[in-house]
Design an enzyme around this catalytic site. Structure first.
Site, PDB file in Angstrom:
ATOM      1  N   SER A  71       1.024  -1.455   0.033  1.00 30.20           N
ATOM      2  CA  SER A  71       0.593   0.198  -0.285  1.00 30.20           C
ATOM      3  C   SER A  71       0.972   1.437   0.227  1.00 30.20           C
ATOM      4  O   SER A  71       2.038   1.098   0.880  1.00 30.20           O
ATOM      5  CB  SER A  71      -0.762  -0.118   1.038  1.00 30.20           C
ATOM      6  OG  SER A  71      -1.785   1.240   1.135  1.00 30.20           O
ATOM      7  N   TYR A  97      -1.937  -0.518  10.240  1.00 27.12           N
ATOM      8  CA  TYR A  97      -2.911  -0.706   8.655  1.00 27.12           C
ATOM      9  C   TYR A  97      -1.173  -0.519   7.675  1.00 27.12           C
ATOM     10  O   TYR A  97      -1.322  -1.433   7.179  1.00 27.12           O
ATOM     11  CB  TYR A  97      -3.989  -0.242   8.019  1.00 27.12           C
ATOM     12  CG  TYR A  97      -4.177  -0.981   6.264  1.00 27.12           C
ATOM     13  CD1 TYR A  97      -4.158  -1.667   5.722  1.00 27.12           C
ATOM     14  CD2 TYR A  97      -3.339   0.106   5.004  1.00 27.12           C
ATOM     15  CE1 TYR A  97      -4.399  -2.382   4.255  1.00 27.12           C
ATOM     16  CE2 TYR A  97      -4.011  -0.209   4.070  1.00 27.12           C
ATOM     17  CZ  TYR A  97      -4.320  -0.823   3.550  1.00 27.12           C
ATOM     18  OH  TYR A  97      -4.121  -1.495   2.170  1.00 27.12           O
TER      19      TYR A  97
END
Length: 343
Positions: free
Chosen positions: A136, A161
């Protein structure tokens, strides 16, 4: 340019196949005649009906096999690899969302760490030709240098995350080094489009509008120093992945592991993106759409800007995104109005 067509004789395992990117990638491969084994746990992070709608569109393909399961189930993953012996694995299953990771950290460790470990172990014991996995843009944290390049330091994630995604890159590197697993990590930059994720801002804005609710914009109302995002249309993302699937890359140390940014390379101000969405919904509905806006402080875990340098990916496989936000958001708006039957 190191790009060759997909080998339709190979078996492709796609985790997260009922997810946004997983669905579109599965569909693209199936349309080319590839055999796809899809796995998804259909969790309730967002509307499961949308996930089932995606799966319904994959069912007609004879070469598609779907297994409902969780990658954190080690025995299930082992049995799956034993039975289907995938040649290429694309791991897109993960608990997504920056803000949700602050509220519910357990599921991120379970899916993104333990689940990915199970995939790596399976690739070790049932050798594959290539493992492609989702990282990501959030790994760049609050980096101020733009555009973000793969060589930048990413040791300061600002959300759990992001920390799990950085961990995935480290784990994949180690397994590649020890067991010679060709692996490619993809740092996705704000993927959007029809049939997308309802937890994403653009989708939520549309939902709020049709529910006669105001939208919350977390930029302090500071238009001069607005948030920037490298919004990337789903078709461009899928093309980039497709180009990489049969093209493992070796790095300078002869370790078969590489990380690429996959983004639009053209960041937009958040307010520009919102105004474009208003215009696209107006066109889809045949009447003016204006969101009622409430401006709030930036949320913990959010970053001021995301901006992808895509030079490495273009050099490797000729990837160059081509969808403007005007075209991409119009396709989303048209789909949304038809799917939810709004008028």
């Amino acid at each position: 340019m190191k790009y060759k067509p997909l080998d339709t004789n190979k078996t492709y395992l796609i985790t997260g196949a009922a997810g946004f990117i997983g669905y579109f990638l599965s569909k693209k491969l199936l349309e080319q005649g590839c055999r796809v084994i899809g796995i998804d746990n259909i969790n309730k992070y967002y509307d499961v009906q949308l996930k089932y709608t995606r799966l319904e569109q994959l069912k007609p393909f004879e070469k598609f096999t779907f297994i409902k399961g969780d990658i954190s189930d080690n025995l299930m993953i082992k049995n799956l690899f034993e039975e289907y012996k995938p040649n290429i694995v694309i791991n897109l299953a993960a608990q997504a969302g920056v803000r949700y990771s602050i509220e519910n950290p357990d599921v991120y460790i379970q899916s993104n760490i333990i689940g990915f470990y199970n995939i790596l172990e399976a690739c070790r014991h049932y050798p594959v030709e290539h493992l492609v996995y989702a990282s990501s843009s959030s790994v760049y944290g609050a980096n101020k240098k733009v555009p973000f390049a793969e060589s930048d330091m990413v040791d300061n994630p600002v959300s759990l995350y992001a920390a799990t995604k950085k961990s995935n890159e480290l784990m994949a590197y180690t397994y590649s080094h020890l067991y010679k697993i060709p692996a490619t990590g993809l740092r996705f930059f704000t993927v959007y489009g029809p049939m997308g994720r309802p937890d994403m801002a653009y989708f939520g804005f549309a939902q709020k509008y049709f529910a006669d609710e105001s939208i919350k914009i977390f930029n302090n109302g500071d238009f001069e120093n607005d948030l920037y995002r490298d919004f990337t249309f789903i078709d461009d993302i899928v093309e980039g992945i497709e180009r990489l699937l049969s093209n493992p890359s070796m790095d300078d140390n002869n370790v078969p592991h590489k990380v690429f940014n996959i983004g639009n390379n053209n960041p937009e101000k958040l307010m520009t993106f919102i105004e474009t969405l208003e215009k696209c919904l107006s066109k889809a509905l045949g009447r003016e759409v204006l969101f009622e806006k409430v401006f709030e402080p930036i949320k913990p875990g959010d970053v001021p800007a995301t901006y992808a340098s895509t030079d490495l990916l273009q050099e490797a496989v000729g990837f160059k995104p081509k969808t403007s936000i005007e075209e991409g958001l119009q396709r989303f708006a048209d789909w949304y109005c038809e799917y939810y039957k709004v008028n």
